[in-house]
Design an enzyme around this catalytic site. Sequence first.
Site, PDB file in Angstrom:
ATOM      1  N   CYS A  34       0.828  -1.211   0.000  1.00  0.00           N
ATOM      2  CA  CYS A  34       0.000   0.000   0.000  1.00  0.00           C
ATOM      3  C   CYS A  34       0.865   1.264   0.000  1.00  0.00           C
ATOM      4  O   CYS A  34       2.006   1.247   0.451  1.00  0.00           O
ATOM      5  CB  CYS A  34      -0.867   0.054   1.249  1.00  0.00           C
ATOM      6  SG  CYS A  34      -1.775  -1.443   1.572  1.00  0.00           S
ATOM      7  N   LYS A  57       6.307  -4.314  -4.992  1.00  0.00           N
ATOM      8  CA  LYS A  57       7.723  -3.945  -4.943  1.00  0.00           C
ATOM      9  C   LYS A  57       8.275  -4.053  -3.523  1.00  0.00           C
ATOM     10  O   LYS A  57       9.413  -4.450  -3.327  1.00  0.00           O
ATOM     11  CB  LYS A  57       7.883  -2.507  -5.450  1.00  0.00           C
ATOM     12  CG  LYS A  57       9.316  -2.037  -5.578  1.00  0.00           C
ATOM     13  CD  LYS A  57      10.010  -2.683  -6.747  1.00  0.00           C
ATOM     14  CE  LYS A  57      11.460  -2.247  -6.901  1.00  0.00           C
ATOM     15  NZ  LYS A  57      12.179  -3.163  -7.808  1.00  0.00           N
TER      16      LYS A  57
HETATM   17  O1  M6R Z   1      13.323  -5.134  -1.296  1.00  0.00           O
HETATM   18  P1  M6R Z   1      13.895  -6.507  -1.192  1.00  0.00           P
HETATM   19  O2  M6R Z   1      15.156  -6.675  -1.965  1.00  0.00           O
HETATM   20  O3  M6R Z   1      14.095  -6.936   0.228  1.00  0.00           O
HETATM   21  O4  M6R Z   1      12.808  -7.464  -1.819  1.00  0.00           O
HETATM   22  C1  M6R Z   1      12.944  -8.855  -1.759  1.00  0.00           C
HETATM   23  C2  M6R Z   1      12.068  -9.531  -2.785  1.00  0.00           C
HETATM   24  O5  M6R Z   1      10.714  -9.291  -2.519  1.00  0.00           O
HETATM   25  C3  M6R Z   1      12.394  -9.028  -4.192  1.00  0.00           C
HETATM   26  O6  M6R Z   1      13.733  -9.244  -4.507  1.00  0.00           O
HETATM   27  C4  M6R Z   1      11.520  -9.738  -5.243  1.00  0.00           C
HETATM   28  O7  M6R Z   1      11.886 -11.074  -5.340  1.00  0.00           O
HETATM   29  C5  M6R Z   1      11.674  -8.966  -6.548  1.00  0.00           C
HETATM   30  N1  M6R Z   1      10.408  -8.533  -7.044  1.00  0.00           N
HETATM   31  C6  M6R Z   1      12.364  -9.712  -7.588  1.00  0.00           C
HETATM   32  O8  M6R Z   1      12.419  -9.063  -8.804  1.00  0.00           O
END
Ligand code: M6R
Length: 596
Positions: free
Chosen positions: A2, A591
Amino acid sequence: MCGIFGIVAEKEQTLGPILIEAAKRLTYRGYDSVGSATISGSKIDLRKDAGKVDEVAEKYHFSEMQGSRGITQLRWATFGIPSQVNAQPHLDSDGDLVGAHNGNVVNNVELRQQFMAEGMTVRSENDGESCVHAVERYINQGFDFVTAIRKAYNDLEGDYAFVIGKIDDNRLYAIKKGSGLVVGIGEGFNCVSSDLPSILPLTREVIRLEDGEVITLWADRVELHNVKDGSLIEREPEIVQESMSAVQKEGYEHFMLKEIHEQPTVARELLHRLAGSDNEISKMMDKIKNARSVYFIGCGTSYHACLAGAIYFSQLAGRSVMPVLAPQFKPQYGNSIDERDVGVFVSQSGETKDVLNALEVGQSKGMTCFSLANVIGSTLTRKTEGWVPLVCGYEISVPATKTFTNQVISFLYLAAKLGGRDMTDFENLPDLMAETIHQTDAQMQALVPMINPWDDLYCLGFGTTYPMALEGALKFKEITYAHCEGILSTEFKHGPLSAVTAGFPVIFLAGPEDIPLIISGINEVTCRGGNAIAIGRADGRLAANATHTVTIPKSNNAFSALLGVLPMQLLSYYIAIARGFDPDFPRNLSKTLTVD
Ligand code: M6R
């Protein structure tokens, strides 16, 4: 996840267009519903529904919304299905208060029952509504607004931030507990948001809130209070330097493509930054060198960077490291870590709940905790002892690209430093990346007709290319909605080989030192009629054995692995486009994942 935005203007006006623009700039966080509320005197105008910002805003004529105060929210469903009633903002029982949240109120179900038992009107299943009723409860008892929020804070469990306003008032109020919250100080207005993109076009003067702080916004001033004791907090605004062009597409059709092409530039910036940060790095390196055990911890793409980092630390510095998926850190190592150990927590957003949970476990055991993160001022960077900034600027597209390569480069650089290696080769890495993108772009587009018909495929790697194969497969899954499994190439014959039929595509990432082994794997596929696509530097052996070869520039084993992931990003992008999907905002994904 959100996103919230609230604004207080000095006079009544058409706030709709400002709210729509703010909402649009929060879409990169991922969402399924959108809503706006304006407050004008003793009237609240609330319009919301499930759907995309443009559709919902047009259907409900958001642009006409009038008031002196406005709130907009993008919702990514956790409590309650995406629907009009669950969309935010929410009203209190009498329709005098309106508010919206970002995050997760974990005792939402219990709270809703309490509110109903107390005679309040609960309309949705959504936890954002609980934030509003939690404040209503104390307003009804006669407390002033800030005190009511402070008391509500004690009732609301979880990590969240919310913004709330009341009729016949000239203020908005917001609180931060675990989720991001930034205040924008403007000329004739003040605003608040989950993060900067929705604020920067309005003002560059900001105040970043800390957990446990309540902000009151008037049009011409703000007041910050500590949630625990109500004391006033003095904090000077800061001027944000980042350019807004970073959040625009700059001629590319999608943010993902722009961000893929930005990789050489941000890699160069990172390498400059690392070269100029010897003191901070040496501190981290000393701790890593002398630790009993070292853990690299992350989720999704960031975990793949941890895996790559662990390989580089062993190969280049002789330091063994355990790469761990963040939620597995507690069950796997929670009972065996202590102050002799070091954890490096890796996250693009610095707000991923799974990672913050693991950090809490590490810190509770006295472990020394560092981070690699992209978002400056994120919770992770504030809670760790030291951090390496990934200096990628905003990564808008949900699939991580440039933040992944800079995570990997950071680890590679640190490993080479720790191992006392010659660092001069790093100077060539950004150019090699640019050359790879340039050289493989058309090659990957040419593969689309062959790969696109398949909804199931494999991406294999070995040694340094193994984490890249996992990452290539994740990228493919994320945006093409096909199943692509990344595995160790030698494991293919232990089971998945049975999937191979005529034309079945299997992608091999071939590190220069592992070509003979990769060739065995290639032949296991081709002799069964499958299509083996080899991504590696020009090599007669690959060309002679694979069905197709995608050539990347010549470099050492570690760089070559990193270069190999770039064509996989491009392939995923072009297949998503061929399928008519929006790679920037894949369905069901967010994201920033601030929930368990
Ligand atoms: O913000 P973060 O790097 O901690 O996020 C971890 C994952 O949610 C993130 O890498 C996710 O796998 C991506 N959308 C991959 O492209």
